[in-house]
Write a protein that holds these residues in place. Structure first.
Motif, short mmCIF file in Angstrom:
data_model
loop_
_atom_site.label_atom_id
_atom_site.label_comp_id
_atom_site.label_asym_id
_atom_site.label_seq_id
_atom_site.Cartn_x
_atom_site.Cartn_y
_atom_site.Cartn_z
N GLU A 106 5.51 5.23 -1.14
CA GLU A 106 5.37 6.07 -2.33
C GLU A 106 4.31 5.49 -3.27
OE1 GLU A 106 8.18 8.20 -5.76
OE2 GLU A 106 9.01 6.68 -4.41
N ALA A 107 3.50 6.39 -3.81
CA ALA A 107 2.56 6.03 -4.89
C ALA A 107 3.24 6.40 -6.20
CB ALA A 107 1.24 6.77 -4.73
N TYR A 108 3.37 5.45 -7.11
CA TYR A 108 4.20 5.66 -8.29
C TYR A 108 3.50 5.14 -9.54
CZ TYR A 108 8.41 5.86 -11.19
OH TYR A 108 9.32 6.15 -12.17
N ILE A 109 3.76 5.82 -10.67
CA ILE A 109 3.23 5.41 -11.97
C ILE A 109 4.40 5.20 -12.92
CG2 ILE A 109 1.90 6.08 -14.00
CD1 ILE A 109 0.04 7.62 -12.18
N SER A 110 4.45 4.03 -13.54
CA SER A 110 5.45 3.74 -14.58
C SER A 110 4.73 3.66 -15.92
CB SER A 110 6.14 2.40 -14.30
OG SER A 110 7.02 2.05 -15.37
N THR A 111 5.21 4.41 -16.91
CA THR A 111 4.57 4.44 -18.23
C THR A 111 5.47 3.83 -19.29
OG1 THR A 111 5.42 6.68 -18.60
CG2 THR A 111 3.20 6.48 -17.67
#
Length: 248
Positions: A106-111
């Motif tokens: 999975e490609a994931y972004i945490s903000t």
């Protein structure tokens, strides 16, 4: 003499303590290739790009790859990596972490902080969808570049450029419309003169309007802020994060 030696030893000890407490490498690096997906040249290039985009967006931007999340979900691993390393700019520690998770695919972004508002759910999905395609093709460094470039685009929308573009389009449409009207007037068909008085008659009759009833229909028009909203969650350390990902 003994006092000088003691002072020098004490100063050396303080420097060592500060160095251990605040490692220089951990503070300066923003690319952590734990899965070994980047070449050395790509890693150096991404480090430079990340620094540039951090200055442009005023967000702390981090790139991480891993092939072992230690049993955690992709979201938990990304959130914990951000929190444990104390990333972020300002009091609210604003920033975004991009994770290529080869373990959970999975490609994931945490903000965090201000980035939660900037990178809405819809925008995150746009970024991760594009990045996941790059990862699927083996272009790992390009996937990270997609994250940096699109995040910058959302953080610094070129409203002036968009406005000038719309103005130019409006001017072109207006010029075409005026040209059509002028052409029609210049080439208008002239009909024969119609003798109105001799060929018409008037018949006046009584007319009465009666009001019967009135119907009113109403509906709510939803507001559109352009980027949608951001869903949030709480990490294991108690911090509020936004985020989302796409599988590859």
């Amino acid at each position: 003499m003994k006092k000088r030696v003691f002072s020098g030893a004490l100063l050396t000890l303080l420097v060592c303590v500060l160095f251990l407490a605040f490692p220089v490498q951990a503070e300066s690096s923003r690319v952590f290739d734990e899965a070994g997906l980047f070449t050395q040249q790509e890693k150096q290039s991404l480090e430079e790009l990340t620094k540039q985009y951090i200055e442009k967006t005023s967000l702390d931007l981090v790139i991480v790859t891993t092939d072992d999340t230690q049993g955690k979900s992709t979201r938990a691993y990304a959130d914990d990596f951000y929190d444990d390393n104390r990333f972020g700019i300002g009091a609210d520690r604003s920033g975004a972490l991009f994770l290529i998770d080869m373990d959970n695919r999975e490609a994931y972004i945490s903000t965090h902080g201000k980035a939660i508002r900037i990178l809405t759910d819809r925008r995150i999905r746009e970024i991760t969808d594009a990045a996941a395609k790059k990862v699927g093709a083996g272009a790992y460094a390009e996937a990270a570049e997609v994250f940096l470039e699109k995040t910058d685009g959302f953080a610094n929308p070129n409203r002036l450029g968009m406005g000038l573009g719309l103005l130019a389009i409006s001017m072109v449409i207006g010029a075409v419309a005026v040209g059509i009207v002028v052409y029609r007037y210049q080439h208008a068909f002239k009909a024969d003169q119609y003798e109105l008085r001799e060929n018409s008659r008037t018949n006046l009759t009584n007319r009465q309007d009666i009001f019967v009833r009135k119907y009113v229909t109403s509906r709510t028009i939803p507001k559109n802020n352009g980027g949608g909203g951001s869903s949030t969650h709480t990490s294991s350390s108690g911090s509020t994060h936004g985020g989302g990902g796409s599988r590859f």
